[in-house]
Design a protein around this motif. Structure first.
Motif, PDB file in Angstrom:
ATOM      1  N   UNK A  22       0.833  -1.203   0.000  1.00  0.00           N
ATOM      2  CA  UNK A  22       0.000   0.000   0.000  1.00  0.00           C
ATOM      3  C   UNK A  22       0.872   1.258   0.000  1.00  0.00           C
ATOM      4  N   UNK A  23       1.945   1.264   0.789  1.00  0.00           N
ATOM      5  CA  UNK A  23       2.837   2.422   0.831  1.00  0.00           C
ATOM      6  C   UNK A  23       3.491   2.633  -0.531  1.00  0.00           C
ATOM      7  N   UNK A  24       3.912   1.536  -1.160  1.00  0.00           N
ATOM      8  CA  UNK A  24       4.534   1.641  -2.483  1.00  0.00           C
ATOM      9  C   UNK A  24       3.557   2.218  -3.507  1.00  0.00           C
ATOM     10  N   UNK A  25       2.294   1.750  -3.459  1.00  0.00           N
ATOM     11  CA  UNK A  25       1.282   2.282  -4.374  1.00  0.00           C
ATOM     12  C   UNK A  25       1.025   3.765  -4.112  1.00  0.00           C
ATOM     13  N   UNK A  26       0.940   4.118  -2.841  1.00  0.00           N
ATOM     14  CA  UNK A  26       0.708   5.521  -2.488  1.00  0.00           C
ATOM     15  C   UNK A  26       1.826   6.413  -3.009  1.00  0.00           C
ATOM     16  N   UNK A  50       8.395   7.130   4.400  1.00  0.00           N
ATOM     17  CA  UNK A  50       8.364   7.109   5.866  1.00  0.00           C
ATOM     18  C   UNK A  50       7.185   7.920   6.393  1.00  0.00           C
ATOM     19  N   UNK A  51       6.960   9.104   5.793  1.00  0.00           N
ATOM     20  CA  UNK A  51       5.835   9.947   6.203  1.00  0.00           C
ATOM     21  C   UNK A  51       4.505   9.258   5.896  1.00  0.00           C
ATOM     22  N   UNK A  52       4.414   8.646   4.713  1.00  0.00           N
ATOM     23  CA  UNK A  52       3.180   7.950   4.338  1.00  0.00           C
ATOM     24  C   UNK A  52       2.869   6.814   5.307  1.00  0.00           C
ATOM     25  N   UNK A  53       3.899   6.068   5.691  1.00  0.00           N
ATOM     26  CA  UNK A  53       3.676   4.958   6.609  1.00  0.00           C
ATOM     27  C   UNK A  53       3.098   5.466   7.941  1.00  0.00           C
ATOM     28  N   UNK A  54       3.712   6.504   8.489  1.00  0.00           N
ATOM     29  CA  UNK A  54       3.212   7.043   9.747  1.00  0.00           C
ATOM     30  C   UNK A  54       1.793   7.574   9.612  1.00  0.00           C
ATOM     31  N   UNK A  55       1.513   8.265   8.501  1.00  0.00           N
ATOM     32  CA  UNK A  55       0.177   8.822   8.299  1.00  0.00           C
ATOM     33  C   UNK A  55      -0.880   7.738   8.126  1.00  0.00           C
TER      34      UNK A  55
END
Length: 394
Positions: A22-26, A50-55
């Motif tokens: 999901x993070x890779x797609x985002x 890293x920011x996307x994962x936390x969010x």
């Protein structure tokens, strides 16, 4: 726990168990729709992921109402906003990334829901609303923090520019480090063509100092202005423009007394420019919205530094005319135009719209009242200087 709450919890926990795809797609979707993020500057791909994962972890926790620190949701959003402001990332670009992230997240949720029973699929509308409410809350917190941090940074930068500008005007740019820092903060080269302009504020309205900056910008001239006591000092970058263009622009639009220094080619000479602009300003009588370029008023400036000499010049060369009563103003006007016209009676008459003989008679009267022959070079020089000194009188 009702059916919707249980479903939201299960969905959130399922996605949290395998976030990497999901993070890779985002990240891929955001970079595909933003050249700024795709460039990796100022936000690197690792920083973005890293920011996307936390969010996403927080968003799914909020959506699924999972145990955790609910206050951290707002804190992380605010931290993101402040960081992007400090990195100089445009707010519109960041908000667009949040919207793209919400779209990809909802698509992942919708894909998971396709295999659910029809009774659960009927809840998708409500769940979609919950997803976008979470994204909107996060975006709003981020944007508020971004704007506040931007204001703080602008204030800090403005204070630094102001301090370095003051250092220039105070003569501290002899230190190469100070000169380099001032040039960098103001965004101008250390070597170019500059002038300093000193504008007298209206003492009746000190809260509204003049700001010629926008007018000069329209005319193609960069400038920086700062209040200094009862004046406003400005550094103007002329570039290829002539000082006359600046002076004409100020005369047409300023409406305040102002003195303009001669042009100089090193930023470190701004303190000298300020002194000379002050000398030019001091040649103007208060209450008159005129602009004085020093090189146009050198005689006035020289006389202004010696008020006793100026008074003696007026007394010695014009006292008789000043004491002559009603004819005095006409005699002074004629004398001034006659001297400015190369002592030509014909040219003076043309400028004053009178007969040549009238001019000759008035000049003879001046000579009589002052006790000096009109043919004398010394008398003409004395009259010219006395007239300039008279302009400086209160």
């Amino acid at each position: 726990m009702n059916d919707e709450s249980a479903l939201r919890r299960e969905l959130a926990m399922t996605l949290l168990t395998d976030l990497d795809p999901l993070i890779a797609d985002l990240a891929a979707d955001i970079c595909a729709h933003s050249t700024r993020y795709a460039s990796g500057r100022p936000v690197s791909r690792d920083d973005l992921e890293l920011t996307l994962r936390g969010n996403i972890e927080l968003a799914l926790g909020e959506f699924g109402r999972l145990p955790g620190d609910r206050g951290r949701f707002e804190a992380v959003a605010a931290d993101n906003g402040r960081l992007r402001a400090e990195q100089g990332m445009p707010l519109a670009t960041v908000l667009k990334a949040y919207r793209r992230g919400g779209r990809v997240l909802w698509q992942a949720m919708a894909d998971w829901m396709r295999d659910r029973p029809p009774s659960q699929q009927r809840l998708m509308g409500d769940m979609a609303g919950a997803v976008w409410e979470t994204i909107d809350r996060f975006s709003s917190e981020m944007a508020d923090a971004y704007r506040l941090r931007t204001l703080e940074l602008e204030h800090r930068d403005a204070s630094r520019r102001g301090a370095l500008f003051e250092a220039l005007l105070d003569g501290r740019a002899g230190d190469p480090a100070v000169a380099a820092a001032a040039a960098s903060a103001l965004g101008v080269p250390r070597h170019d063509r500059f002038v300093v302009v000193l504008v007298a504020q209206d003492a009746r309205d000190p809260a509204s100092p003049p700001d010629p900056g926008p007018t000069l910008e329209t005319a193609g001239m960069w400038s920086f202005w700062r209040s200094r006591g009862e004046t406003v000092a400005g550094l103007v970058r002329l570039g290829t423009q002539e000082p006359a263009v600046l002076v004409d622009t100020l005369r047409a639009h300023l409406g305040y007394r102002a003195g303009v220094s001669p042009a100089f080619t090193e930023l470190a000479l701004a303190d000298q420019g300020l002194r000379l602009a002050r000398r030019a300003l001091d040649t103007l009588a208060p209450g008159r919205g005129e602009v004085a370029e020093l090189d146009e008023r050198l005689v006035h400036a020289a006389l202004g530094t010696e008020p006793e000499i100026a008074e003696r010049l007026v007394a010695r060369y014009l006292d008789g005319v000043l004491s002559s009563g009603v004819e005095g103003p006409a005699l002074l006007t004629t004398l001034r135009v006659w001297l400015d016209s190369g002592c030509s009676a014909s040219r003076t008459a043309a400028r004053l719209f009178c007969h040549r003989n009238t001019v000759l008679n008035r000049i003879s009267r001046v000579a009589e009242l002052t006790g000096r022959p009109a043919e004398s070079g010394e008398a003409r020089l004395g009259w010219a200087l006395a007239l300039r000194a008279l302009e400086l009188a209160p």
